[in-house]
Write an enzyme that holds these catalytic residues in place. Structure first.
Site, PDB file in Angstrom:
ATOM      1  N   LEU A  18     -19.115 -24.189  58.070  1.00 48.53           N
ATOM      2  CA  LEU A  18     -17.981 -24.808  58.764  1.00 48.53           C
ATOM      3  C   LEU A  18     -17.867 -24.273  60.189  1.00 48.53           C
ATOM      4  O   LEU A  18     -17.640 -25.020  61.145  1.00 48.53           O
ATOM      5  CB  LEU A  18     -16.677 -24.557  57.986  1.00 48.53           C
ATOM      6  CG  LEU A  18     -15.426 -25.202  58.567  1.00 48.53           C
ATOM      7  CD1 LEU A  18     -15.560 -26.715  58.635  1.00 48.53           C
ATOM      8  CD2 LEU A  18     -14.183 -24.832  57.737  1.00 48.53           C
ATOM      9  N   LYS A  19     -18.052 -22.965  60.322  1.00 49.78           N
ATOM     10  CA  LYS A  19     -18.027 -22.362  61.650  1.00 49.78           C
ATOM     11  C   LYS A  19     -19.037 -23.052  62.569  1.00 49.78           C
ATOM     12  O   LYS A  19     -18.725 -23.448  63.691  1.00 49.78           O
ATOM     13  CB  LYS A  19     -18.360 -20.875  61.533  1.00 49.78           C
ATOM     14  CG  LYS A  19     -18.586 -20.177  62.846  1.00 49.78           C
ATOM     15  CD  LYS A  19     -19.275 -18.834  62.631  1.00 49.78           C
ATOM     16  CE  LYS A  19     -19.578 -18.155  63.943  1.00 49.78           C
ATOM     17  NZ  LYS A  19     -18.381 -17.704  64.666  1.00 49.78           N
ATOM     18  N   ILE A 432     -10.070   1.439  79.721  1.00 48.13           N
ATOM     19  CA  ILE A 432      -9.821   1.700  78.301  1.00 48.13           C
ATOM     20  C   ILE A 432     -11.101   2.055  77.556  1.00 48.13           C
ATOM     21  O   ILE A 432     -11.057   2.531  76.426  1.00 48.13           O
ATOM     22  CB  ILE A 432      -9.097   0.484  77.672  1.00 48.13           C
ATOM     23  CG1 ILE A 432      -7.813   0.169  78.454  1.00 48.13           C
ATOM     24  CG2 ILE A 432      -8.755   0.711  76.222  1.00 48.13           C
ATOM     25  CD1 ILE A 432      -6.839   1.322  78.579  1.00 48.13           C
ATOM     26  N   GLY A 433     -12.244   1.817  78.145  1.00 45.93           N
ATOM     27  CA  GLY A 433     -13.477   2.300  77.515  1.00 45.93           C
ATOM     28  C   GLY A 433     -14.660   1.371  77.623  1.00 45.93           C
ATOM     29  O   GLY A 433     -15.692   1.732  78.168  1.00 45.93           O
ATOM     30  N   CYS A 517     -15.141 -15.362  62.311  1.00 47.96           N
ATOM     31  CA  CYS A 517     -15.224 -14.547  61.103  1.00 47.96           C
ATOM     32  C   CYS A 517     -15.482 -13.095  61.487  1.00 47.96           C
ATOM     33  O   CYS A 517     -16.044 -12.829  62.545  1.00 47.96           O
ATOM     34  CB  CYS A 517     -16.385 -15.004  60.237  1.00 47.96           C
ATOM     35  SG  CYS A 517     -16.264 -16.719  59.763  1.00 47.96           S
ATOM     36  N   GLU A 606      -1.199  -2.326  62.680  1.00 46.99           N
ATOM     37  CA  GLU A 606      -1.604  -3.333  61.696  1.00 46.99           C
ATOM     38  C   GLU A 606      -1.456  -2.871  60.266  1.00 46.99           C
ATOM     39  O   GLU A 606      -1.325  -3.681  59.363  1.00 46.99           O
ATOM     40  CB  GLU A 606      -3.081  -3.677  61.906  1.00 46.99           C
ATOM     41  CG  GLU A 606      -3.266  -4.579  63.057  1.00 46.99           C
ATOM     42  CD  GLU A 606      -4.688  -5.118  63.098  1.00 46.99           C
ATOM     43  OE1 GLU A 606      -5.164  -5.310  64.205  1.00 46.99           O
ATOM     44  OE2 GLU A 606      -5.291  -5.322  62.037  1.00 46.99           O
ATOM     45  N   GLU A 666      -0.557  -1.951  75.888  1.00 49.25           N
ATOM     46  CA  GLU A 666      -0.898  -3.292  76.341  1.00 49.25           C
ATOM     47  C   GLU A 666       0.245  -4.062  77.011  1.00 49.25           C
ATOM     48  O   GLU A 666       0.358  -5.274  76.834  1.00 49.25           O
ATOM     49  CB  GLU A 666      -1.407  -4.086  75.132  1.00 49.25           C
ATOM     50  CG  GLU A 666      -2.543  -5.000  75.465  1.00 49.25           C
ATOM     51  CD  GLU A 666      -3.011  -5.781  74.245  1.00 49.25           C
ATOM     52  OE1 GLU A 666      -4.057  -5.412  73.704  1.00 49.25           O
ATOM     53  OE2 GLU A 666      -2.352  -6.745  73.862  1.00 49.25           O
ATOM     54  N   HIS A 695      -7.322 -10.189  78.843  1.00 51.95           N
ATOM     55  CA  HIS A 695      -7.656 -11.237  77.875  1.00 51.95           C
ATOM     56  C   HIS A 695      -7.921 -12.572  78.542  1.00 51.95           C
ATOM     57  O   HIS A 695      -8.339 -13.526  77.907  1.00 51.95           O
ATOM     58  CB  HIS A 695      -6.555 -11.351  76.822  1.00 51.95           C
ATOM     59  CG  HIS A 695      -6.295 -10.040  76.137  1.00 51.95           C
ATOM     60  ND1 HIS A 695      -5.430  -9.111  76.655  1.00 51.95           N
ATOM     61  CD2 HIS A 695      -6.836  -9.479  75.027  1.00 51.95           C
ATOM     62  CE1 HIS A 695      -5.429  -8.038  75.869  1.00 51.95           C
ATOM     63  NE2 HIS A 695      -6.275  -8.243  74.877  1.00 51.95           N
ATOM     64  N   CYS A 727      -6.588  -3.362  78.183  1.00 50.25           N
ATOM     65  CA  CYS A 727      -7.479  -3.160  77.019  1.00 50.25           C
ATOM     66  C   CYS A 727      -8.903  -3.007  77.547  1.00 50.25           C
ATOM     67  O   CYS A 727      -9.120  -3.010  78.758  1.00 50.25           O
ATOM     68  CB  CYS A 727      -7.356  -4.321  76.034  1.00 50.25           C
ATOM     69  SG  CYS A 727      -8.006  -3.952  74.387  1.00 50.25           S
TER      70      CYS A 727
HETATM   71  N1  GLN Z   1     -12.181   1.659  73.648  1.00 51.10           N
HETATM   72  C1  GLN Z   1     -12.143   0.322  73.143  1.00 51.10           C
HETATM   73  C2  GLN Z   1     -12.583  -0.658  74.225  1.00 51.10           C
HETATM   74  O1  GLN Z   1     -12.328  -0.393  75.361  1.00 51.10           O
HETATM   75  C3  GLN Z   1     -10.762  -0.051  72.698  1.00 51.10           C
HETATM   76  C4  GLN Z   1     -10.740  -1.451  72.177  1.00 51.10           C
HETATM   77  C5  GLN Z   1      -9.426  -1.882  71.595  1.00 51.10           C
HETATM   78  O2  GLN Z   1      -8.415  -1.335  71.900  1.00 51.10           O
HETATM   79  N2  GLN Z   1      -9.435  -2.908  70.776  1.00 51.10           N
HETATM   80  O3  GLN Z   1     -13.145  -1.699  73.920  1.00 51.10           O
HETATM   81 ZN    ZN Z   2      -6.759  -2.504  73.320  1.00 46.38          ZN
END
Ligand code: GLN
Ligand code: ZN
Length: 756
Positions: A18-19, A432-433, A517, A606, A666, A695, A727
């Site tokens: 399906l994907k 963030i990395g 997925c 979560e 965030e 994003h 992020c």
């Molecule tokens: N260190 C991860 C990155 O920069 C953190 C990702 C995340 O917070 N989902 O991708």
């Molecule tokens: Zn993040």
């Protein structure tokens, strides 16, 4: 007819058919007819799987081209104005994914699963009108191959409870309008056959509901159950207990109630009142959210325990929730260790478990094959109790002997030492990395995995990426650098692959949203870290710069929350073992001269339980294990954490208790509103509220970031603030992040000049 029941079946297809067809359709490579064709084949295949396995209650309308909540909006004709000129599949996919004129509807997590649904947007002016086409067609489709299905629909109380009203008002004000459509739907369903079961999903009953919401249950189900004598309504709940709702539902003319006895053990307390009613009990005893073989003997005991109160005649054996949350079938797991594979059951295997359980429970004669299956099940569960793959004495002893659970020095003291040593400015800039995952990088990792290139070539490739990434950050003028995470496919999988006790599937795909997925790794045994996981890359990166290189790890709670977790040990115990493994990595990094280490807890929130009463316990061990994972950090080692959230109002005390020196969050899309809570509670540690949204591909201007920084400064003093994107940058391109990061650095220097 044997009395067993499957709440719902996954739909993406065992080879993600399906994907693939959906994505080809969106890319205009195939026609919608092709999508319909694949969908129809999948539905038939899945119905037949269930029929062949001996399942009595098989669902229709559990299938969806995108999402069942979205299907329900279509069923009601609850279409936001910006889409109203569209129709059919163009309308449907525009609501889900947006188009050039209209932004997509919001998407959010389905209770505490990793599945995401499309949030209905309602308004008081809405006029709803029944569109039963999908529901009716699917029923007929199944019937045409000789299967009379139960029809699954999402219940009105859950639907409204998960909706948003454009003016922010109470969505339950729309109940009357919505109910009229549900009544019309049931009336139409009643014309299909002489007797039909309709499963109405009300997972919202598994949450703490206000009295006001509970008061809607009786009138709603009195009305729905009265629409037609031909319809048997099952109200299905899952993921937690639904004690309050059960009491009420028993006084309505519904036919049956579905309860989850695995994730809502408290449902056992409702048995007495159920026994006094005439309701069928759909007993959820086969785990729809995990991948372990059912322990058939144990489950029979559970079912027997239920019959101490409820008449056997009332009972139907079922999955705990829809099997949507487990992968399809073990058939394609050809590379998995045989011993481990023998402990697992995916959706298709769970069907056989349900049938076997039903036969044993109702004392029907087993076929020779079923007898063999039963014996194999007993052996598999026995072997889990003793296997050396699972049980590691060293790990267990180590857990028992933990003496140091948190850092020795208080934050106030640590930060003085750190600032002295690290000499970073107020409003220090960092990221963030992760950095962009380029095509070449993905190919490099893939080629290495498929053994097409040597380890040496692979390492050379990764180092080349790090070289460029470090130079790039220096050019941008960032203060604290990162290595860019080129070696990581995924922030959990990468660590899982290197931890003992962790397993990986080839084909364990689970739908996350739409065509997307995920393939979560699984923890089957005691977890430990045989050797360093990030040390070589981090120290290599540090050797390439005079600036400070920030090490990058994933925290224990996030590793846990994004994996399938063994069910023979408490989650909190598993998390504690992971914390120790992460702690080993911290030690190696700081001993090698790494001065700042970030421990990401992207999925901390979560894992929150659905019920208030269970939150304290979760917070207790989640905080405990984050702290344990960094407990041995030197006073001078600065520990950062990152969380992909902006809403901290409910959990700020917990965040504080984690005691990281710096947290990045965030908040980019909400100005400074959501940051205020940090000031309100007198939060002491440093904070890096994202100053722009990664994003979206949009490049933020200097002015925009400047404005954002000034907003932040209204809330927290400059000495407490870090400046960073909201992020990781891995989904972006270098051409996007170059101007973005340069603008960010420029904005900071303007602010600094103005502040002097
Ligand atoms: N260190 C991860 C990155 O920069 C953190 C990702 C995340 O917070 N989902 O991708
Ligand atoms: Zn993040």
């Amino acid at each position: 007819m044997s009395k067993n029941y499957v709440v719902g079946f996954p739909r993406i297809g065992e080879k993600r058919e399906l994907k693939k067809v959906l994505e080809n359709f969106w890319a205009k490579k195939v026609a919608f007819e092709d999508v319909k064709q694949v969908a129809s084949e999948l539905k038939k295949r899945h119905w037949n799987y269930q029929k062949d396995a001996g399942i009595a209650f098989i669902s229709s309308n559990d299938f969806s081209l995108y999402d069942n909540m979205l299907d329900t909006s279509i069923m009601l004709n609850a279409v936001p104005p910006r889409f109203q000129t569209l129709k059919d599949e163009t309308l449907y996919f525009a609501m889900a994914r947006g188009n050039k004129d209209a932004v997509a509807m919001e998407m959010t997590k389905w209770f505490n699963t990793n599945y995401h649904y499309i949030v209905p947007e309602l308004s008081l002016e809405d006029e709803y009108k029944l569109n039963a086409t999908k529901i009716i067609n699917e029923y007929k489709e199944a019937k045409s191959i000789g299967i009379q299905t139960k029809i699954n629909i999402i219940g009105p109380i859950t639907y409204l409870g998960l909706s948003k009203r454009s003016d922010g008002g109470d969505t339950y004000a729309l109940l009357e309008k919505v109910l009229k459509v549900y009544e019309a739907l049931l009336a139409e369903i009643a014309t299909l056959d002489d007797a039909i079961t309709v499963q109405i999903d009300e997972p919202i009953f598994a949450k703490d509901n206000e009295t006001k919401v509970l008061s809607l249950i009786k009138p709603t189900y009195d009305r729905l159950a009265q629409v037609s004598q031909k319809i048997n309504i099952v109200v299905s709940t899952y993921f937690e207990h639904s004690t309050e709702a059960t009491k009420i539902l028993l006084h309505t003319p519904i036919w049956g109630i579905g309860l989850d006895f695995l994730y809502g053990k408290e449902n056992l307390e409702s048995l007495q009142i159920i026994s006094k009613s005439d309701k069928k009990l759909i007993a959820g005893v086969v785990d729809g959210r995990n991948i372990w073989k059912n322990d058939i003997q144990k489950t029979i005991k559970l079912l027997d325990e239920i019959t101490l109160h409820v008449d056997k005649e009332q009972m139907i054996v079922a999955s705990s929730c829809s099997l949507l949350h487990t992968p399809f079938t073990l058939e394609y797991e050809t590379q998995m260790n045989a011993e481990i594979k023998n402990w697992l059951a995916y959706s298709k295997e769970k069907l056989d478990e349900i049938t076997l359980l039903t036969k044993l429970f109702f004392q029907e004669t087993l076929t020779d094959e079923e007898n063999r299956q039963f014996q194999k099940n007993i052996q598999a569960n026995e072997s889990r109790k003793t296997s050396s793959l699972i049980h590691d004495k060293t790990v267990q002893t180590r857990v028992q002997n933990i003496t140091k659970r948190e850092r020795a020095e208080k934050y106030e003291q640590r930060i003085i030492v750190q600032k002295e040593l690290l000499k970073y400015d107020d409003l220090a800039t960092t990221t963030i990395g992760s950095f962009p995952q380029t095509k070449e990088l993905r190919k490099l990792r893939r080629d290495f995995k498929n053994k097409l290139i040597s380890l040496e070539d692979y390492e050379t490739g990764i180092k080349a990426y790090i070289d460029k990434c470090v130079a790039f950050q220096e050019e941008c003028g960032l203060d604290i650098l990162v290595h860019g995470e080129p070696e990581r496919n995924d922030m959990v999988e990468y660590f899982g692959e290197q931890l003992k006790g962790y397993g990986f599937s080839q084909n364990g795909w689970v739908q996350s949203y739409g065509s997307r997925c995920v393939k979560p790794p699984f923890i089957y045994g005691d977890v430990s870290r045989p050797q360093p996981m990030t040390l070589a890359w981090t120290t290599y990166a540090q050797s390439k710069t005079k600036k400070i290189m920030k090490g990058m790890l994933t925290g224990p709670v996030t590793i846990l929350n994004w994996s399938f977790v063994r069910d023979d040990k408490a989650r909190s115990d598993v998390s504690e073992q992971i914390a120790l493994a992460i702690n080993d990595e911290i030690n190696d990094l700081q001993n090698a001269g790494i001065q700042i280490i970030q421990v990401d807890e992207a999925a901390f929130k979560e894992g929150y339980p659905l019920r208030e009463a269970k939150i304290k316990e979760y917070e207790r061990w989640a905080v405990r294990d984050f702290k344990l994972s960094v407990a041995s950090a030197f006073e001078k080692t600065q520990i950062h954490t990152h969380m992909c959230y902006s809403e901290f109002n409910d959990i700020i005390g917990t965040i504080e208790a984690m005691d990281a020196d710096v947290i990045s969050i965030e908040t980019a899309r909400s100005g400074n509103e959501l940051l205020k809570i940090f000031a309100d509670v007198g939060y002491k540690q440093e904070v890096g509220p994202g100053v722009y949204d990664i994003h979206s591909p949009r490049i933020p201007s200097v002015e925009e970031i400047l404005k954002q920084i000034k907003l932040l400064l209204e809330v927290l003093p400059k000495k407490q603030l870090w400046i960073n994107p909201d992020c990781g940058l891995k989904t972006r391109t270098y051409s996007e992040i170059k101007p973005s990061l340069e603008n960010m650095v420029k904005a900071v220097s303007i602010v600094k000049a103005q502040l002097q």
